[in-house]
Design an enzyme around this catalytic site. Sequence first.
Site, PDB file in Angstrom:
ATOM      1  N   CYS A 113      -0.197  -5.848   4.793  1.00 44.08           N
ATOM      2  CA  CYS A 113      -0.668  -4.788   3.887  1.00 44.08           C
ATOM      3  C   CYS A 113      -2.114  -5.019   3.473  1.00 44.08           C
ATOM      4  CB  CYS A 113       0.205  -4.738   2.646  1.00 44.08           C
ATOM      5  SG  CYS A 113       1.898  -4.298   3.009  1.00 44.08           S
ATOM      6  N   HIS A 245      -2.262  -1.879  -4.509  1.00 46.99           N
ATOM      7  CA  HIS A 245      -1.403  -1.599  -3.353  1.00 46.99           C
ATOM      8  C   HIS A 245      -0.187  -0.814  -3.842  1.00 46.99           C
ATOM      9  CE1 HIS A 245       0.623  -1.923   0.343  1.00 46.99           C
ATOM     10  NE2 HIS A 245       1.427  -2.924   0.036  1.00 46.99           N
ATOM     11  N   ASN A 275       5.163   3.015   0.549  1.00 47.60           N
ATOM     12  CA  ASN A 275       4.279   1.918   0.939  1.00 47.60           C
ATOM     13  C   ASN A 275       3.786   2.155   2.365  1.00 47.60           C
ATOM     14  OD1 ASN A 275       3.118  -0.496   1.736  1.00 47.60           O
ATOM     15  ND2 ASN A 275       4.771  -1.793   0.952  1.00 47.60           N
TER      16      ASN A 275
HETATM   17  O1  UT7 Z   1       3.964  -4.296   0.949  1.00 53.48           O
HETATM   18  C1  UT7 Z   1       4.528  -5.559   0.930  1.00 53.48           C
HETATM   19  C2  UT7 Z   1       5.046  -5.859  -0.366  1.00 53.48           C
HETATM   20  N1  UT7 Z   1       6.399  -5.364  -0.513  1.00 53.48           N
HETATM   21  C3  UT7 Z   1       6.889  -5.273  -1.675  1.00 53.48           C
HETATM   22  O2  UT7 Z   1       6.161  -5.561  -2.590  1.00 53.48           O
HETATM   23  C4  UT7 Z   1       8.320  -4.904  -1.879  1.00 53.48           C
HETATM   24  C5  UT7 Z   1       8.892  -5.767  -2.945  1.00 53.48           C
HETATM   25  N2  UT7 Z   1      10.294  -5.561  -3.265  1.00 53.48           N
HETATM   26  C6  UT7 Z   1      10.791  -4.438  -3.812  1.00 53.48           C
HETATM   27  O3  UT7 Z   1      10.103  -3.434  -3.930  1.00 53.48           O
HETATM   28  C7  UT7 Z   1      12.177  -4.500  -4.376  1.00 53.48           C
HETATM   29  O4  UT7 Z   1      12.642  -5.827  -4.328  1.00 53.48           O
HETATM   30  C8  UT7 Z   1      13.211  -3.571  -3.670  1.00 53.48           C
HETATM   31  C9  UT7 Z   1      12.891  -2.115  -3.994  1.00 53.48           C
HETATM   32  C10 UT7 Z   1      13.203  -3.800  -2.192  1.00 53.48           C
HETATM   33  C11 UT7 Z   1      14.605  -3.870  -4.212  1.00 53.48           C
HETATM   34  O5  UT7 Z   1      14.630  -3.674  -5.620  1.00 53.48           O
HETATM   35  P1  UT7 Z   1      15.250  -4.792  -6.571  1.00 53.48           P
HETATM   36  O6  UT7 Z   1      15.139  -4.285  -7.946  1.00 53.48           O
HETATM   37  O7  UT7 Z   1      14.588  -6.096  -6.247  1.00 53.48           O
HETATM   38  O8  UT7 Z   1      16.751  -4.755  -6.156  1.00 53.48           O
HETATM   39  P2  UT7 Z   1      17.702  -5.959  -5.741  1.00 53.48           P
HETATM   40  O9  UT7 Z   1      17.440  -6.344  -4.341  1.00 53.48           O
HETATM   41  O10 UT7 Z   1      17.667  -7.025  -6.800  1.00 53.48           O
HETATM   42  O11 UT7 Z   1      19.094  -5.259  -5.845  1.00 53.48           O
HETATM   43  C12 UT7 Z   1      19.646  -4.800  -7.104  1.00 53.48           C
HETATM   44  C13 UT7 Z   1      20.921  -4.051  -6.808  1.00 53.48           C
HETATM   45  C14 UT7 Z   1      21.866  -4.794  -5.867  1.00 53.48           C
HETATM   46  O12 UT7 Z   1      23.187  -4.464  -6.211  1.00 53.48           O
HETATM   47  P3  UT7 Z   1      24.086  -5.459  -7.099  1.00 53.48           P
HETATM   48  O13 UT7 Z   1      24.117  -6.737  -6.306  1.00 53.48           O
HETATM   49  O14 UT7 Z   1      23.345  -5.603  -8.395  1.00 53.48           O
HETATM   50  O15 UT7 Z   1      25.364  -4.754  -7.190  1.00 53.48           O
HETATM   51  C15 UT7 Z   1      21.525  -4.183  -4.509  1.00 53.48           C
HETATM   52  O16 UT7 Z   1      22.596  -4.292  -3.612  1.00 53.48           O
HETATM   53  O17 UT7 Z   1      20.597  -2.819  -6.156  1.00 53.48           O
HETATM   54  C16 UT7 Z   1      21.258  -2.744  -4.898  1.00 53.48           C
HETATM   55  N3  UT7 Z   1      20.374  -2.071  -3.965  1.00 53.48           N
HETATM   56  C17 UT7 Z   1      20.352  -0.741  -3.805  1.00 53.48           C
HETATM   57  N4  UT7 Z   1      21.096   0.243  -4.373  1.00 53.48           N
HETATM   58  C18 UT7 Z   1      20.812   1.506  -4.004  1.00 53.48           C
HETATM   59  C19 UT7 Z   1      19.411  -2.632  -3.172  1.00 53.48           C
HETATM   60  N5  UT7 Z   1      18.775  -1.657  -2.485  1.00 53.48           N
HETATM   61  C20 UT7 Z   1      19.350  -0.482  -2.863  1.00 53.48           C
HETATM   62  C21 UT7 Z   1      19.126   0.866  -2.505  1.00 53.48           C
HETATM   63  N6  UT7 Z   1      19.873   1.816  -3.099  1.00 53.48           N
HETATM   64  N7  UT7 Z   1      18.182   1.227  -1.619  1.00 53.48           N
END
Ligand code: UT7
Length: 318
Positions: A113, A245, A275
């Site tokens: 990125c 970003h 993104n």
């Molecule tokens: O450009 C390079 C840089 N990239 C980034 O900066 C991306 C960085 N990461 C992120 O943007 C976030 O980590 C994500 C958007 C990918 C994920 O968000 P999060 O708040 O970190 O979610 P998580 O992985 O901690 O998951 C929380 C909950 C989980 O469920 P439980 O275990 O709490 O029941 C996941 O299974 O949300 C669930 N989950 C979703 N639910 C609905 C994860 N992805 C999704 C989804 N839709 N797409």
Amino acid sequence: MSFAKISGTGIYIPDKILSNKDLEALVDTSDEWIKARTGISERRILDKDKATSDMCYEACVQALKNSHTDPKEIDGIIVGTVTPDYMTPSVACLLQDRLDTRKIFAFDLSAGCAGFIYCLNVAKALIENGQAKKLLVVGSENLSKITDYKDRGTCILFGDGAGAVVLEESDEPGILSVCLGASGKEAELLYTPGGGSKDPNGYRFLKMEGKEVFKEAVKVIQSNSLEAIESANLNPNDIDLFIPHQANMRIIEAARERLDLPLEKCYVNIERYGNTSSASVLLALHEALNESKIKKGDNILFSVFGAGFAWGSAVIKW
Ligand code: UT7
């Protein structure tokens, strides 16, 4: 010594929109979850028969027009991308031919990125030490081609797009500072293990440990931004516009708060494009200009973090 300044910007955004509602039909997710956790409502998807160089070409034509530059005046082309048309030759070489420039140097640079900020630093150095007078500096990604639309942890985030600037010699300082960094230890937290659009095993898909990347992004964007501000001999309150970003609205908000910058000094368009990796801050810069959010003399801070990990921040005077 001469300075380097941006004299024109251009972007290309594909017409096709992939909304959060569309994604609900592909993976177990919801419009509400995506908006709340990322700030994204929709992203753009390039047609299957088009490639990164097609988007770059359109963005470059617009940047050349906006800077009143003839392609024959360009001394070199540098493209930041992780989704080139081919492994080789570079997208930059394809652009050299398509833009009908002189037979100038042209190369791609891979820094995830942070690609555009890395390219900007190289271009700045070439201009400041007299090796070039006018350069095309481009960031473009066809991420939909390497996104797994069965993986809800990544497919909700990424979109396609391109941006370009003409960077040219100037009597006044334009790019005040660029600070770059990298840490390869975390390479496999955000990576593409293989390549080839016919790969049957899905190795071409981008894989990400989102939570880990998120935590690091917030920390590094803050520290790297402060480094660039200091290196430009400024204070955070001298920044007129922060263009971060566009990876996740919660990362942007956390970084903005840690830098103690008010909301109105932060440019965000993540809701419409998601993104777009190395195109991200270029799309934002171009739109901020079109919305008259930037005036002559403003100090603009860019800060980008991504795969590598590689990151970069820059302060420019408009
Ligand atoms: O450009 C390079 C840089 N990239 C980034 O900066 C991306 C960085 N990461 C992120 O943007 C976030 O980590 C994500 C958007 C990918 C994920 O968000 P999060 O708040 O970190 O979610 P998580 O992985 O901690 O998951 C929380 C909950 C989980 O469920 P439980 O275990 O709490 O029941 C996941 O299974 O949300 C669930 N989950 C979703 N639910 C609905 C994860 N992805 C999704 C989804 N839709 N797409």
